[in-house]
Design an enzyme around this catalytic site. Structure first.
Site, PDB file in Angstrom:
ATOM      1  N   CYS A 184      -8.053 -27.531  -3.799  1.00 21.84           N
ATOM      2  CA  CYS A 184      -7.580 -26.980  -2.520  1.00 21.84           C
ATOM      3  C   CYS A 184      -7.794 -27.958  -1.355  1.00 21.84           C
ATOM      4  O   CYS A 184      -7.159 -28.995  -1.305  1.00 21.84           O
ATOM      5  CB  CYS A 184      -8.230 -25.634  -2.261  1.00 21.84           C
ATOM      6  SG  CYS A 184      -7.329 -24.664  -1.011  1.00 21.84           S
TER       7      CYS A 184
ATOM      8  N   GLU B 150     -10.143 -21.400 -10.078  1.00 21.75           N
ATOM      9  CA  GLU B 150     -11.484 -20.871 -10.333  1.00 21.75           C
ATOM     10  C   GLU B 150     -11.696 -19.484  -9.737  1.00 21.75           C
ATOM     11  O   GLU B 150     -12.687 -18.805 -10.079  1.00 21.75           O
ATOM     12  CB  GLU B 150     -12.540 -21.830  -9.767  1.00 21.75           C
ATOM     13  CG  GLU B 150     -12.805 -21.742  -8.274  1.00 21.75           C
ATOM     14  CD  GLU B 150     -11.763 -22.408  -7.393  1.00 21.75           C
ATOM     15  OE1 GLU B 150     -11.977 -22.455  -6.165  1.00 21.75           O
ATOM     16  OE2 GLU B 150     -10.737 -22.887  -7.929  1.00 21.75           O
TER      17      GLU B 150
ATOM     18  N   HIS C 185      -6.435 -22.439  -6.336  1.00 21.40           N
ATOM     19  CA  HIS C 185      -7.798 -22.047  -6.715  1.00 21.40           C
ATOM     20  C   HIS C 185      -7.822 -21.441  -8.114  1.00 21.40           C
ATOM     21  O   HIS C 185      -7.999 -20.219  -8.268  1.00 21.40           O
ATOM     22  CB  HIS C 185      -8.360 -21.045  -5.716  1.00 21.40           C
ATOM     23  CG  HIS C 185      -8.813 -21.645  -4.428  1.00 21.40           C
ATOM     24  ND1 HIS C 185      -9.978 -22.366  -4.318  1.00 21.40           N
ATOM     25  CD2 HIS C 185      -8.248 -21.630  -3.187  1.00 21.40           C
ATOM     26  CE1 HIS C 185     -10.129 -22.764  -3.066  1.00 21.40           C
ATOM     27  NE2 HIS C 185      -9.091 -22.345  -2.365  1.00 21.40           N
TER      28      HIS C 185
END
Length: 312
Positions: A142, A237, A235
């Site tokens: 990001c 994650e 993102h």
């Protein structure tokens, strides 16, 4: 295989409850295995939440991974206990003379601030430059992806009229990149950012390849030609409720955020969120570790010049 983490790290209990294979430093010290050494530069305010998200992905790979946590400065954190930072995090001076198989640089809540105005921008540049000779492969997430593309390739991001938040469909490149092995033609990934680098600028750069993009959200996966820098503008994650938590946090601060797209059932924030990216996130990190770290890195990390040339 497990991801090795410091004894008593809070994330351990959460990961074990999810059947993610983690191993304490004490237990790992008794094994005769050459694990992958990964350094995580955590720039997110809530360190523990981000640690858990990343370790969840690293722990779902077939490689044993030793993780070191790095902080950008020693200022008191507003969102993470000081004892936690002092116990589990290292300063750059403590790792400067070491080599690592992989480096992950997280996002940061700095989307609307010019890079040169970020208080630790000099330190970010120093760590990125250091990684070129001390790390086999770096994964930028990001904000860090935009920061890395700017510092290494001179590509300036452009601020968006509104924050881009939601879960977007992406198309993968038709070329046989190892990073994309197992990917569907179309897959989903979350974004949460205030800026982007135009897709055409990334595609035109002679040292970069765009591996996946979204018609709504722009470039998603960008890889350097030497395969040592991977830029992920979203993102992977994030957990199921992360975008929800960000949305209601921003509402509470009077920021009038737009509803995250393609996220809540029926686009109603009173309904449950729908997670459609977890399998993609696990595959992305697994492929990065296998093909761009494990397959390239020297057995003896003291000899970074001995990296195996990448082959398709």
């Amino acid at each position: 295989m497990p991801v090795r983490i410091p004894d008593n790290l809070p994330a351990a209990g959460v990961l074990v409850s999810e059947n993610i294979f983690v191993m304490s430093e004490t237990r790992a010290a008794n094994q005769d295995i050459r694990p992958m050494r990964v350094l995580i530069l955590n720039l997110m305010p809530n360190k523990i939440e981000t640690e858990t998200q990343l370790l969840r992905l690293l722990g779902n790979t077939p490689l044993q991974v030793d993780v070191d946590l790095l902080r950008i400065h020693d200022k008191v954190s507003k969102h993470t206990p000081t004892d936690h930072m002092n116990t589990f995090y290292r300063d750059f001076s403590q790792v400067r003379d070491k080599n690592y198989d992989g480096l992950i640089i997280t996002g940061a809540p700095l989307g609307q601030i010019d890079f040169t105005e970020v208080t630790f921008w000099d330190k970010i540049q120093e760590i990125i430059d250091w990684s070129q000779t001390h790390v086999t492969s770096t994964l930028f997430l990001c904000w860090a992806a935009h920061a890395g593309l700017y510092h290494l390739y001179g590509l300036q991001r452009e601020l968006l009229p509104r924050k881009r938040s939601g879960v977007f469909a992406h198309e993968r490149s038709g070329k046989p990149y190892p990073l994309l092995r197992g990917f569907d033609d179309e897959f989903f990934a979350p974004h949460s950012r205030f800026a982007e680098i135009p897709l055409e600028k990334l595609r035109a750069h002679p040292d970069l390849d765009v591996l996946a993009h979204s018609g709504e959200a722009g470039a998603y996966l960008v890889l350097s030609k030497d395969n040592r820098q991977l830029f992920v503008t979203g993102h992977p994650e994030y957990q199921k409720h992360t975008l929800r938590d960000e949305y209601f946090r921003d509402l509470g601060e009077g920021l009038e955020p737009e509803l995250p797209k393609n996220y809540f059932k029926g686009d109603d924030p009173d309904n449950a969120a729908v997670a459609r990216w977890h399998s993609h996130g696990s595959l992305l990190v697994s492929n990065w570790l296998n093909y761009y770290v494990y397959q390239l890195t020297p057995y003896d990390l003291n000899d970074m010049q001995a990296m195996t040339p990448w082959e398709s």
